[in-house]
Design an enzyme around this catalytic site. Structure first.
Site, short mmCIF file in Angstrom:
data_model
loop_
_atom_site.label_atom_id
_atom_site.label_comp_id
_atom_site.label_asym_id
_atom_site.label_seq_id
_atom_site.Cartn_x
_atom_site.Cartn_y
_atom_site.Cartn_z
N CYS A 67 -3.75 76.46 54.93
CA CYS A 67 -4.02 77.23 53.71
C CYS A 67 -3.54 78.68 53.87
O CYS A 67 -2.80 79.20 53.04
CB CYS A 67 -5.51 77.21 53.38
SG CYS A 67 -6.12 75.58 52.91
N GLU A 124 -8.34 83.98 46.95
CA GLU A 124 -8.23 84.69 48.22
C GLU A 124 -7.58 86.06 48.03
O GLU A 124 -6.63 86.21 47.27
CB GLU A 124 -7.42 83.88 49.21
CG GLU A 124 -8.05 82.54 49.59
CD GLU A 124 -9.31 82.70 50.43
OE1 GLU A 124 -9.54 83.83 50.94
OE2 GLU A 124 -10.06 81.73 50.57
N ARG A 173 -7.59 74.85 64.25
CA ARG A 173 -8.68 74.24 65.00
C ARG A 173 -8.54 72.72 65.03
O ARG A 173 -9.14 72.05 65.86
CB ARG A 173 -10.03 74.63 64.40
CG ARG A 173 -10.28 74.13 63.01
CD ARG A 173 -11.67 74.49 62.49
NE ARG A 173 -11.86 73.99 61.14
CZ ARG A 173 -12.21 72.75 60.84
NH1 ARG A 173 -12.40 71.86 61.80
NH2 ARG A 173 -12.35 72.38 59.57
#
Length: 359
Positions: A141, A78, A88
């Site tokens: 994350c 990333e 979510r």
């Protein structure tokens, strides 16, 4: 040198987490660095608390957290984490923060200071699908990646840190049709290569692949290739070099997947992708035709010999029909004529030669 490597426990109804399983399988030493493996909970705040406890305990030089990203095709270091929790689904302790700032005194975003492009290059060169990702999501994350980089910014400036997402493993997609996965062994290998690159590269590379050097190598070793480049391929080469760089920095396959393209732009993106593939094919075929034209040989001649039949006259020079059709449809006539005159093996690329001799 010490590397603290973390993997999350299973979450979201999964019985395993490929990130944790891969972390467990890694050797204790990689590229001369000690690898400290740590399981962390998929829980907001508690995950960061456990990481900082182990930073204090082990004083690592590098901290890398690894997480599952179901639906991805490859291993993705990333690039950036953002200062927001927006879950979510619930974490493993039923927390579900919505639009919550992670640290009030933190930057809007932090960028990984790991050599992420070098990590991707190392994986690709060793057969592991990989790309740089520009989104770590807004679940635990991203929370952990942002938290690690926040700690580096505020407390531990000598540490390098970041995050790597990995795909599902095959056992997780048995009941998820059309969902990509990667073998656990390949994920483990990918992480090992990432750590190796992180240990060996103090600074990141600027390009995944220097196409200008590759082009220079090609033209310096073959005058025919040089002529084709200078007279027919310069524009295509430069255009696709820039375009493919865009594909890489837009998370590869995501650049052309329907879900990531606005509906009214979908058709344009599909046309653009087709053009790119055709131009790459043009470059490959035109160069190979003067480097080793025998590679395009039709099977007719050898098929006849194997069947103990007399080969048709001239069939040893026939080119595979699909190649003839493609090149005659796509190539500039001057380029095609140059190839025909200079390929060196008597192979018949031009349609009129092919039809006349095979007719």
């Amino acid at each position: 040198m010490k590397v603290l490597l973390t993997g999350f426990d299973p979450f979201g109804g999964e019985s395993v987490n490929p990130a944790l399983e891969a972390v467990k399988q890694l050797p204790d030493t990689i590229a001369g660095a000690e690898v400290i493996k740590l399981e962390i909970p998929t829980v907001f705040r508690k995950s960061l608390e456990k990481i900082e406890e182990n930073i204090v305990k082990h004083n690592p030089d590098i901290v890398i957290s690894v997480g599952q990203a179901g639906g991805r095709f490859d291993v993705t270091p990333e690039r950036v984490a953002i200062n927001i929790d927006d879950a979510r689904i619930e974490d493993n302790e039923k927390n579900q923060p919505i639009d919550i700032t992670i640290f009030e005194d933190g930057q809007p975003a932090y960028f990984s200071n790991l050599p992420i492009k070098a990590m991707v290059k190392e994986m690709r060169e060793n057969g592991i699908p990989a790309s740089v990702s520009n989104t770590a999501g807004t679940f635990v994350c991203n929370h952990v990646m942002y938290g690690i980089l926040y700690m580096i910014d505020k407390k531990y400036p000598n540490i390098k840190g970041g995050f790597i997402h990995v795909p599902y493993i095959p056992s997780q997609v048995v009941c998820k049709p059309n969902t990509p996965s990667m073998a656990a062994a390949d994920i483990t290998k990918g992480l090992e290569l990432c750590i190796k690159a992180a240990v060996e590269n103090k600074e990141d590379i600027k390009k995944f692949f220097d196409t200008s050097k590759y082009k220079s190598y090609l033209v310096s070793n073959n005058e025919k290739v040089k002529y084709i480049f200078e007279n027919f391929l310069v524009d295509k080469w430069l255009r696709e070099d820039r375009k493919l760089n865009n594909y890489v920095h837009a998370n590869g396959i995501r650049f052309v997947m329907d879900n990531y393209v606005y509906q009214n732009k979908k058709e344009d993106k599909h046309k653009e992708l087709i053009e790119t593939l055709q131009n790459i094919t043009d470059i490959f075929l035109s160069l190979l035709s003067v480097i080793d034209s025998i590679k395009f040989h039709s099977s007719d001649y050898l098929d006849a010999l194997e069947m103990e039949m007399k080969p048709q006259e001239g069939s040893q020079y026939w080119v595979c029909p699909i190649i003839v059709e493609y090149m005659n449809d796509r190539f500039d006539k001057k380029l095609l004529q140059y190839i025909q005159n200079n390929e060196g093996n008597g192979m018949q690329f031009m349609a009129e030669y092919y039809n006349q001799n095979k007719g």
